[in-house]
Design a protein around this motif. Structure first.
Motif, PDB file in Angstrom:
ATOM      1  N   GLN A 274       7.275   0.944  -8.666  1.00  0.00           N
ATOM      2  CA  GLN A 274       5.807   0.595  -8.171  1.00  0.00           C
ATOM      3  C   GLN A 274       5.356  -0.799  -8.449  1.00  0.00           C
ATOM      4  O   GLN A 274       4.699  -1.606  -7.887  1.00  0.00           O
ATOM      5  CB  GLN A 274       5.061   1.557  -8.778  1.00  0.00           C
ATOM      6  N   TRP A 275       5.319  -0.921  -9.958  1.00  0.00           N
ATOM      7  CA  TRP A 275       4.855  -2.207 -10.302  1.00  0.00           C
ATOM      8  C   TRP A 275       5.558  -3.482 -10.155  1.00  0.00           C
ATOM      9  O   TRP A 275       4.946  -4.419  -9.542  1.00  0.00           O
ATOM     10  CB  TRP A 275       4.718  -2.018 -12.075  1.00  0.00           C
ATOM     11  N   MET A 276       6.845  -3.340 -10.328  1.00  0.00           N
ATOM     12  CA  MET A 276       7.646  -4.312  -9.921  1.00  0.00           C
ATOM     13  C   MET A 276       7.706  -4.971  -8.385  1.00  0.00           C
ATOM     14  O   MET A 276       7.741  -6.082  -8.072  1.00  0.00           O
ATOM     15  CB  MET A 276       9.334  -4.455 -10.431  1.00  0.00           C
ATOM     16  N   GLY A 277       7.833  -3.764  -7.435  1.00  0.00           N
ATOM     17  CA  GLY A 277       7.643  -3.985  -6.111  1.00  0.00           C
ATOM     18  C   GLY A 277       6.271  -4.620  -5.934  1.00  0.00           C
ATOM     19  O   GLY A 277       6.504  -5.645  -4.902  1.00  0.00           O
ATOM     20  N   ILE A 278       5.258  -4.331  -6.452  1.00  0.00           N
ATOM     21  CA  ILE A 278       3.859  -4.807  -5.734  1.00  0.00           C
ATOM     22  C   ILE A 278       3.754  -6.222  -6.408  1.00  0.00           C
ATOM     23  O   ILE A 278       3.409  -6.960  -5.689  1.00  0.00           O
ATOM     24  CB  ILE A 278       2.852  -4.081  -6.520  1.00  0.00           C
ATOM     25  N   ILE A 279       4.318  -6.574  -7.566  1.00  0.00           N
ATOM     26  CA  ILE A 279       4.361  -7.978  -7.987  1.00  0.00           C
ATOM     27  C   ILE A 279       5.268  -8.849  -7.084  1.00  0.00           C
ATOM     28  O   ILE A 279       4.742  -9.991  -6.583  1.00  0.00           O
ATOM     29  CB  ILE A 279       5.127  -8.042  -9.449  1.00  0.00           C
ATOM     30  N   ALA A 280       6.360  -8.142  -6.809  1.00  0.00           N
ATOM     31  CA  ALA A 280       7.225  -9.085  -5.941  1.00  0.00           C
ATOM     32  C   ALA A 280       6.726  -9.365  -4.462  1.00  0.00           C
ATOM     33  O   ALA A 280       6.767 -10.517  -3.897  1.00  0.00           O
ATOM     34  CB  ALA A 280       8.615  -8.348  -5.523  1.00  0.00           C
TER      35      ALA A 280
ATOM     36  N   VAL B 165       0.935  -1.168   0.127  1.00  0.00           N
ATOM     37  CA  VAL B 165      -0.102   0.089  -0.007  1.00  0.00           C
ATOM     38  C   VAL B 165       0.919   1.456  -0.123  1.00  0.00           C
ATOM     39  O   VAL B 165       0.559   2.252  -0.844  1.00  0.00           O
ATOM     40  CB  VAL B 165      -0.840   0.098   0.780  1.00  0.00           C
ATOM     41  N   LEU B 166       1.997   1.422   0.756  1.00  0.00           N
ATOM     42  CA  LEU B 166       2.771   2.330   0.935  1.00  0.00           C
ATOM     43  C   LEU B 166       3.618   2.650  -0.191  1.00  0.00           C
ATOM     44  O   LEU B 166       3.639   3.772  -0.903  1.00  0.00           O
ATOM     45  CB  LEU B 166       3.719   2.269   2.158  1.00  0.00           C
ATOM     46  N   LEU B 167       3.853   1.557  -1.047  1.00  0.00           N
ATOM     47  CA  LEU B 167       4.576   1.507  -2.232  1.00  0.00           C
ATOM     48  C   LEU B 167       3.646   2.098  -3.241  1.00  0.00           C
ATOM     49  O   LEU B 167       4.192   2.941  -3.989  1.00  0.00           O
ATOM     50  CB  LEU B 167       5.022   0.198  -2.656  1.00  0.00           C
ATOM     51  N   GLY B 168       2.419   1.704  -3.429  1.00  0.00           N
ATOM     52  CA  GLY B 168       1.707   2.308  -4.503  1.00  0.00           C
ATOM     53  C   GLY B 168       1.229   3.746  -4.071  1.00  0.00           C
ATOM     54  O   GLY B 168       0.973   4.696  -5.096  1.00  0.00           O
ATOM     55  N   ILE B 169       1.275   4.281  -3.114  1.00  0.00           N
ATOM     56  CA  ILE B 169       1.031   5.427  -2.691  1.00  0.00           C
ATOM     57  C   ILE B 169       2.209   6.485  -2.995  1.00  0.00           C
ATOM     58  O   ILE B 169       2.105   7.589  -3.642  1.00  0.00           O
ATOM     59  CB  ILE B 169       0.751   5.814  -1.240  1.00  0.00           C
ATOM     60  N   PHE B 170       3.484   5.901  -2.595  1.00  0.00           N
ATOM     61  CA  PHE B 170       4.634   7.007  -2.508  1.00  0.00           C
ATOM     62  C   PHE B 170       5.355   6.714  -4.095  1.00  0.00           C
ATOM     63  O   PHE B 170       6.385   7.434  -4.317  1.00  0.00           O
ATOM     64  CB  PHE B 170       5.339   6.784  -1.413  1.00  0.00           C
ATOM     65  N   SER B 171       5.286   5.852  -4.703  1.00  0.00           N
ATOM     66  CA  SER B 171       5.765   5.576  -5.927  1.00  0.00           C
ATOM     67  C   SER B 171       5.080   5.957  -7.262  1.00  0.00           C
ATOM     68  O   SER B 171       3.553   5.957  -7.180  1.00  0.00           O
ATOM     69  CB  SER B 171       6.395   4.017  -6.144  1.00  0.00           C
ATOM     70  N   GLY B 172       5.457   6.261  -8.198  1.00  0.00           N
ATOM     71  CA  GLY B 172       4.853   6.618  -9.649  1.00  0.00           C
ATOM     72  C   GLY B 172       5.388   7.093 -10.491  1.00  0.00           C
ATOM     73  O   GLY B 172       6.647   7.010 -10.604  1.00  0.00           O
ATOM     74  N   SER B 173       4.971   7.781 -11.582  1.00  0.00           N
ATOM     75  CA  SER B 173       5.594   8.115 -12.876  1.00  0.00           C
ATOM     76  C   SER B 173       6.385   9.323 -12.404  1.00  0.00           C
ATOM     77  O   SER B 173       7.217   9.501 -13.519  1.00  0.00           O
ATOM     78  CB  SER B 173       4.330   8.545 -13.905  1.00  0.00           C
ATOM     79  N   ALA B 174       6.110   9.932 -11.380  1.00  0.00           N
ATOM     80  CA  ALA B 174       7.353  11.226 -11.077  1.00  0.00           C
ATOM     81  C   ALA B 174       8.496  10.955 -11.070  1.00  0.00           C
ATOM     82  O   ALA B 174       9.547  11.775 -11.452  1.00  0.00           O
ATOM     83  CB  ALA B 174       6.639  12.067 -10.250  1.00  0.00           C
ATOM     84  N   GLY B 175       8.749   9.636 -10.576  1.00  0.00           N
ATOM     85  CA  GLY B 175      10.188   9.319 -10.221  1.00  0.00           C
ATOM     86  C   GLY B 175      10.823   9.927  -9.148  1.00  0.00           C
ATOM     87  O   GLY B 175      12.046  10.531  -9.516  1.00  0.00           O
ATOM     88  N   ALA B 176      10.417   9.993  -7.997  1.00  0.00           N
ATOM     89  CA  ALA B 176      11.023  10.559  -6.830  1.00  0.00           C
ATOM     90  C   ALA B 176      12.202   9.982  -6.549  1.00  0.00           C
ATOM     91  O   ALA B 176      12.150   8.833  -6.711  1.00  0.00           O
ATOM     92  CB  ALA B 176      10.119  11.049  -5.848  1.00  0.00           C
ATOM     93  N   THR B 177      13.142  10.714  -5.993  1.00  0.00           N
ATOM     94  CA  THR B 177      14.379  10.029  -5.695  1.00  0.00           C
ATOM     95  C   THR B 177      14.708  10.123  -4.188  1.00  0.00           C
ATOM     96  O   THR B 177      14.470  11.286  -3.731  1.00  0.00           O
ATOM     97  CB  THR B 177      15.656  10.442  -6.592  1.00  0.00           C
ATOM     98  N   ALA B 178      15.546   9.302  -3.505  1.00  0.00           N
ATOM     99  CA  ALA B 178      15.812   9.364  -2.128  1.00  0.00           C
ATOM    100  C   ALA B 178      17.290   9.184  -1.845  1.00  0.00           C
ATOM    101  O   ALA B 178      18.061   8.547  -2.775  1.00  0.00           O
ATOM    102  CB  ALA B 178      15.063   8.466  -1.251  1.00  0.00           C
ATOM    103  N   PHE B 179      17.755   9.674  -0.799  1.00  0.00           N
ATOM    104  CA  PHE B 179      19.146   9.462  -0.419  1.00  0.00           C
ATOM    105  C   PHE B 179      20.420   9.944  -1.479  1.00  0.00           C
ATOM    106  O   PHE B 179      20.833   9.009  -1.987  1.00  0.00           O
ATOM    107  CB  PHE B 179      19.204   8.083   0.103  1.00  0.00           C
ATOM    108  N   ASN B 180      20.229  11.077  -1.958  1.00  0.00           N
ATOM    109  CA  ASN B 180      21.211  11.435  -2.906  1.00  0.00           C
ATOM    110  C   ASN B 180      21.162  10.766  -4.357  1.00  0.00           C
ATOM    111  O   ASN B 180      21.953  10.305  -4.891  1.00  0.00           O
ATOM    112  CB  ASN B 180      22.660  11.315  -2.383  1.00  0.00           C
TER     113      ASN B 180
END
Length: 487
Positions: free
Chosen positions: A81-87, A56-71
């Motif tokens: 989003q897609w590959m993570g939810i499949i896994a 659920v959190l992955l679906g909310i915070f991931s998306g086409s915008a492609g935000a990045t974290a940790f430099n």
């Protein structure tokens, strides 16, 4: 350069934090209970809750915008989003099988759930990594948990051998990957894919060091996803590991490994080196042919599906190559993601059926053991038929549309010969996929599922079969949704 951790970084990685925290719950409760195992169903529910929260959190915070974290080390885009939810979905299904499989249930089920969630944590790191070192961390977090779980099986011989083979060859693949990473760092001064994304195409031509590096990195992933000739470990490990773990490796592990592989191929390095491009094409063709041809010779059901998974790796590699040379890479990448969605349901269902036929941890299920299943368990036989027909790519199952999108993308990029070889290999595969169906429906026998409770596994089988049909009927809108998320 000093990297500051921001609140936004922590929000983006919240699925991983949630998985880590929930993974501690079962083993902490076991310690507090004086090392006594709690009700296995309670442990299972705790694990499933962790996976659902992460999805659920992955679906909310991931998306086409492609935000990045940790430099810019992690990127949260459509692929994540897609590959993570499949896994995570495949991990949930496999965990249900673990709950009822004789090789895994027992006094260490809390540890099994902890390791499964830890492996899923590594998968989320891997699927979102935009840095070669982060990819390595994700790979090792995922793999080390798997080595332990295979070794913990109640089966006394084959599982231990499988764990050792997987550990040694997995370590070998990781070493090759790290060696390539060192070459890339030496030639670019960075291990971040975003840093050399634009220049990779020219670096392959101008820098022999970078060419060696990207080649070694690709070879490392060829080991992980069972591309011929780096596939030899797959049948032995798949056969020796407990069936729920085989399901976990064939679905979730393969999905996230291809996700990271896709990010590396997306640097367009293939366009700069015709030799690398040609070699990968031939590897795809040989993988499809070897996987399908070897599967024909197998009588052991798990080994047959293992060789089948090698062939499917060849199909997916066709999609990766297409994405690597396409000006609009989203179509090829969308084909890969859609195929992995379909493959997860097909393979999870097939291994669930095999798991249901195992009376003990030492049970070996052969194709001939299916004789009479259609008469005794018609619903299960029908579901297994759906899984096999979908793996073979027979319409209207989702497996047909998965191959259609992959090969259509290849033809669109002028890779007609790859698509032709893919279709010919699929025809070869139809033979061994139909063989179990013939045995189930045409031969008399004593086939029966195991005597212990299998309610949760039965639900998994039914849900997988229904999803395969439904996804086949609505494949167009789903593929469009996947493609839009990658643009």
């Amino acid at each position: 350069m000093k990297a500051n951790i921001t609140l936004n970084d922590l929000i983006l990685v919240s699925p991983m934090i949630a998985l880590f925290l929930v993974s501690l719950v079962p083993i902490t409760l076991k310690v507090l209970r004086g090392n006594r195992e709690q009700n296995p169903l309670t442990t299972l529910i705790q694990g499933l809750i962790g996976l659902v929260i992460a999805a659920v959190l992955l679906g909310i915070f991931s998306g086409s915008a492609g935000a990045t974290a940790f430099n810019h080390s992690l990127v949260f885009d459509g692929i994540t989003q897609w590959m993570g939810i499949i896994a995570l979905g495949a991990a949930a299904g496999s965990m249900v099988l673990m709950y009822e499989n004789p090789a895994m249930k027992g006094s260490q089920f809390s540890e099994i759930v902890f390791l499964t969630l830890s492996s899923a944590l590594g998968m989320l790191i891997l699927v979102s990594s935009a840095d070669l070192l982060m990819i390595f961390i994700g790979l090792e977090t995922m793999s080390l948990s798997l080595y332990l779980m295979i070794g913990m099986s109640h089966e006394e011989k084959l599982a231990k051998e499988a764990a050792l083979k997987y550990f040694i060859l997995g370590g070998f693949a990781s070493a090759i990957f790290l060696y390539g990473t060192a070459f890339i760092f030496g030639s670019t001064g960075s291990t971040n894919l975003i840093d050399f994304f634009e220049s990779a195409k020219s670096l392959v031509v101008t820098s022999r060091l970078f060419l060696f590096g990207i080649t070694f990195v690709i070879v490392g992933f060829c080991f992980k996803v069972s591309i011929v000739p780096f596939h030899a470990w797959t049948p032995d490990v798949y056969q020796g590991a407990p069936t729920p773990l085989t399901s976990f490796m064939a679905t979730a592990v393969k999905t996230v490994s291809f996700a990271a592989f896709l990010r590396i191929i997306a640097t367009r390095s293939l366009e700069g080196s015709q030799n690398l491009f040609d070699v990968l094409q031939w590897l795809a063709v040989i993988t499809m042919l070897v996987g399908n041809t070897a599967a024909i010779l197998q009588n052991n059901l798990k080994r047959m599906v293992a060789y089948s998974s090698i062939a499917h790796s060849g199909y997916i590699l066709v999609g990766l190559i297409t994405a690597g040379v396409s000006e609009v890479g989203s179509f090829g990448a969308s084909g890969v993601i859609f195929y992995l969605i379909s493959y997860a349901f097909m393979t999870l269902g097939a291994f669930a059926i095999i798991s249901m036929m195992e009376n003990s941890e030492n049970t070996i299920v052969n194709v001939d053991d299916l004789a009479g299943l259609a008469h005794k368990r018609p619903v299960l036989a029908l579901c297994f038929t759906i899984f096999l027909l979908s793996l073979a790519g027979i319409p209207p199952t989702v497996g047909f549309f998965g191959k259609f999108y992959l090969f259509n993308a290849a033809i669109g990029e002028g890779l007609l010969w790859l698509a032709v070889w893919g279709m010919l290999s699929s025809v070869i595969g139809v033979y061994y996929y139909l063989r179990p169906i013939v045995v189930m429906y045409m031969k008399d026998g004593d086939a029966e599922v195991a005597g212990h409770s299998l309610n949760a596994t039965t639900v998994t089988v039914l849900v997988s079969a229904i999803c395969i049909i439904l996804l086949g009927l609505v494949s167009g809108p789903i593929f469009t949704a996947v493609e839009k998320s990658l643009m």
